[in-house]
Design a protein around this motif. Structure first.
Motif, mmCIF file in Angstrom:
data_model
loop_
_atom_site.group_PDB
_atom_site.id
_atom_site.type_symbol
_atom_site.label_atom_id
_atom_site.label_comp_id
_atom_site.label_asym_id
_atom_site.label_seq_id
_atom_site.Cartn_x
_atom_site.Cartn_y
_atom_site.Cartn_z
ATOM 1 N N UNK A 158 -26.694 -6.984 17.445
ATOM 2 C CA UNK A 158 -27.916 -6.383 17.587
ATOM 3 C C UNK A 158 -28.600 -7.313 18.509
ATOM 4 N N UNK A 159 -29.317 -6.803 19.587
ATOM 5 C CA UNK A 159 -29.782 -7.260 20.507
ATOM 6 C C UNK A 159 -31.431 -7.101 20.714
ATOM 7 N N UNK A 160 -32.095 -7.928 21.287
ATOM 8 C CA UNK A 160 -33.629 -7.810 21.507
ATOM 9 C C UNK A 160 -33.658 -8.175 23.104
ATOM 10 N N UNK A 161 -34.273 -7.336 23.766
ATOM 11 C CA UNK A 161 -34.544 -7.621 25.097
ATOM 12 C C UNK A 161 -35.993 -7.701 25.365
ATOM 13 N N UNK A 162 -36.477 -8.957 25.509
ATOM 14 C CA UNK A 162 -38.131 -9.121 25.406
ATOM 15 C C UNK A 162 -38.625 -9.540 26.701
ATOM 16 N N UNK A 163 -39.882 -9.119 26.892
ATOM 17 C CA UNK A 163 -40.525 -9.558 28.515
ATOM 18 C C UNK A 163 -40.561 -10.909 28.335
ATOM 19 N N UNK A 164 -40.427 -11.547 29.607
ATOM 20 C CA UNK A 164 -40.432 -12.778 29.603
ATOM 21 C C UNK A 164 -41.824 -13.239 30.541
ATOM 22 N N UNK A 165 -42.440 -14.205 30.201
ATOM 23 C CA UNK A 165 -43.525 -14.552 31.057
ATOM 24 C C UNK A 165 -43.084 -15.395 32.186
ATOM 25 N N UNK A 166 -43.528 -14.713 33.498
ATOM 26 C CA UNK A 166 -43.030 -15.499 34.675
ATOM 27 C C UNK A 166 -43.722 -16.133 35.464
ATOM 28 N N UNK A 167 -43.456 -17.243 35.868
ATOM 29 C CA UNK A 167 -44.537 -18.170 36.566
ATOM 30 C C UNK A 167 -44.038 -18.055 38.120
#
Length: 106
Positions: free
Chosen positions: A27-36
């Protein structure tokens, strides 16, 4: 095109589903990442809370449409990275469903 999993888009812009190959089912989660910076990934891929990869929003050269390109690496996958793109699951009756399409060319 070989599908190695299926995910559904979440309300937060991420995805949740399953990575499935002949030897792996996770099972996987593809989560948004905070980009700098622009070079950082748009998404982080997690399996059981462990980061196993990242994803970037790309634009198709011929279609001009955005898609998500994934790169996964874990001991269970061997010494090479696994690459896939999220492709809309047409005909399944759900606009939020996506297949993980294996991309051996990267």
């Amino acid at each position: 095109m070989t599908a190695i999993g299926f995910v559904t888009r979440n309300d937060n812009g991420g995805f949740r589903g399953e990575l499935k190959t002949l030897s792996i089912r996770a099972h996987i989660d593809i989560v948004p990442s905070a980009k700098s910076t622009e070079a950082q990934p748009d998404f982080r891929i997690l399996a059981q809370g462990v980061e196993i990869g990242a994803g970037w929003i790309r634009r198709g050269e011929s279609s001009g449409k955005d898609y998500v390109s994934l790169s996964l690496a874990a001991p269970e996958l061997g010494s090479r990275k696994l690459y896939a793109n999220l492709g809309r699951a047409v005909g399944l009756g759900d606009d939020n469903g996506f297949f993980l399409i294996w991309n051996p060319g990267d």
